[in-house]
Enzyme design. Structure first.
Site, PDB file in Angstrom:
ATOM      1  N   SER A  30       0.785  -1.239   0.000  1.00  0.00           N
ATOM      2  CA  SER A  30       0.000   0.000   0.000  1.00  0.00           C
ATOM      3  C   SER A  30       0.812   1.281   0.000  1.00  0.00           C
ATOM      4  O   SER A  30       0.421   2.270  -0.630  1.00  0.00           O
ATOM      5  CB  SER A  30      -0.971   0.007   1.184  1.00  0.00           C
ATOM      6  OG  SER A  30      -0.274  -0.156   2.413  1.00  0.00           O
ATOM      7  N   ASP A 228      -3.234   6.458  11.175  1.00  0.00           N
ATOM      8  CA  ASP A 228      -3.329   4.998  11.297  1.00  0.00           C
ATOM      9  C   ASP A 228      -1.990   4.366  11.678  1.00  0.00           C
ATOM     10  O   ASP A 228      -1.905   3.156  11.897  1.00  0.00           O
ATOM     11  CB  ASP A 228      -3.856   4.368  10.003  1.00  0.00           C
ATOM     12  CG  ASP A 228      -2.960   4.622   8.785  1.00  0.00           C
ATOM     13  OD1 ASP A 228      -1.855   5.192   8.953  1.00  0.00           O
ATOM     14  OD2 ASP A 228      -3.366   4.249   7.672  1.00  0.00           O
ATOM     15  N   HIS A 231       0.471   4.205   7.199  1.00  0.00           N
ATOM     16  CA  HIS A 231       0.691   4.773   5.870  1.00  0.00           C
ATOM     17  C   HIS A 231       1.349   6.150   5.944  1.00  0.00           C
ATOM     18  O   HIS A 231       1.055   6.950   6.830  1.00  0.00           O
ATOM     19  CB  HIS A 231      -0.632   4.871   5.114  1.00  0.00           C
ATOM     20  CG  HIS A 231      -1.259   3.546   4.859  1.00  0.00           C
ATOM     21  ND1 HIS A 231      -2.442   3.137   5.453  1.00  0.00           N
ATOM     22  CD2 HIS A 231      -0.849   2.507   4.087  1.00  0.00           C
ATOM     23  CE1 HIS A 231      -2.730   1.911   5.043  1.00  0.00           C
ATOM     24  NE2 HIS A 231      -1.781   1.511   4.208  1.00  0.00           N
TER      25      HIS A 231
END
Length: 256
Positions: A30, A228, A231
């Protein structure tokens, strides 16, 4: 006459774009696909100056056609996820800002969020897709200059996966070079800034310890994370892209 001249110039530019590319593969999970600016499943649409479109920066779409690159680069590749800013566009901006001879650049997005490295092993869907897209990218000319790799967050959950990371990554690099018929293909990997589990340092040590020819590692540790804690923020992705560009120029800038 003027309109005809402009049309001929446009056609010439289009043809040149199809044959004169320095191609870079963007692979991993990601943070390579890009989550910069994504909050609660929505991208804020903020595109920093380093990531804005440029007619000389192309991307290979999911349909295997070249088009002018724009964020989010992985929107049609990392499907089912909300993509935002990644390091790819800033990487190209960094190449040009550092006086690289690079003219038309082709980016080949291949990253997929939430994928352990074993999901990239030879024979898997992700591996086959990367090799297929890489092959399609040079069909009309150009050359693959490097693979940019940012992955490993999902391998921090269990100690077994973390301990196996170095061997899996070295095997992956060897297999990709063989199957792309590029035995010396440069690989620039990113040492993790975060992880999904508690074995981050084991994976980081593995990444930093890889000692294969033409494999370089840059460190993302210390780059700001989103709330979070997994990321990278938009500006961290910009800084990462510029660091990747610096590493490529320093280590492989002599390559034709």
């Amino acid at each position: 006459m003027f309109k005809l001249l402009m049309l001929l110039l446009t056609l010439h530019s289009s043809l040149a774009a199809n044959v004169a590319k320095d191609i870079f593969i963007l692979a991993g999970q990601s943070n390579m696909a890009g989550r910069g600016g994504v909050v609660h499943g929505k991208w804020d649409g903020n595109v920093p100056p380093e990531c804005r479109p440029n007619p000389s920066t192309l991307r290979l779409s999911a349909k295997l056609t070249w088009e002018e690159a724009q964020e989010p680069l992985h929107a049609d590749i990392d499907v089912g996820k909300t993509c935002g800013i990644g390091p790819g566009m800033a990487f190209v901006d960094g190449l040009r800002a550092n006086g690289s001879r690079t003219s038309v650049v082709g980016l080949v997005p291949c990253a997929a969020g939430g994928t352990k490295i074993r999901k990239w092993a030879r024979g898997t869907q992700l591996y086959r897709q990367l090799v297929s897209r890489a092959g399609a990218s040079v069909k009309d000319g150009g050359a693959i200059r490097a693979i940019l790799w940012y992955q490993g967050e999902s391998d921090t959950v269990t100690k077994e996966d973390a301990d196996a990371y170095r061997g899996n990554m070295e095997t992956l690099i060897t297999n990709l070079r063989t199957d792309l018929n590029e035995p010396s293909l440069p690989v620039i990997q990113v040492a993790l800034a975060s992880g999904e589990g508690k074995f981050i340092e084991i994976v980081r040590r593995s990444q930093l310890a890889i000692n294969l020819p033409n494999v370089k590692c840059i460190d993302a540790k210390g780059l700001a994370l989103q709330t979070d804690n997994l990321h990278l923020t938009t500006m961290s992705q910009v800084h990462l892209g510029l660091k990747l560009a610096g590493a490529f120029i320093d280590s492989f800038g002599h390559m034709p």
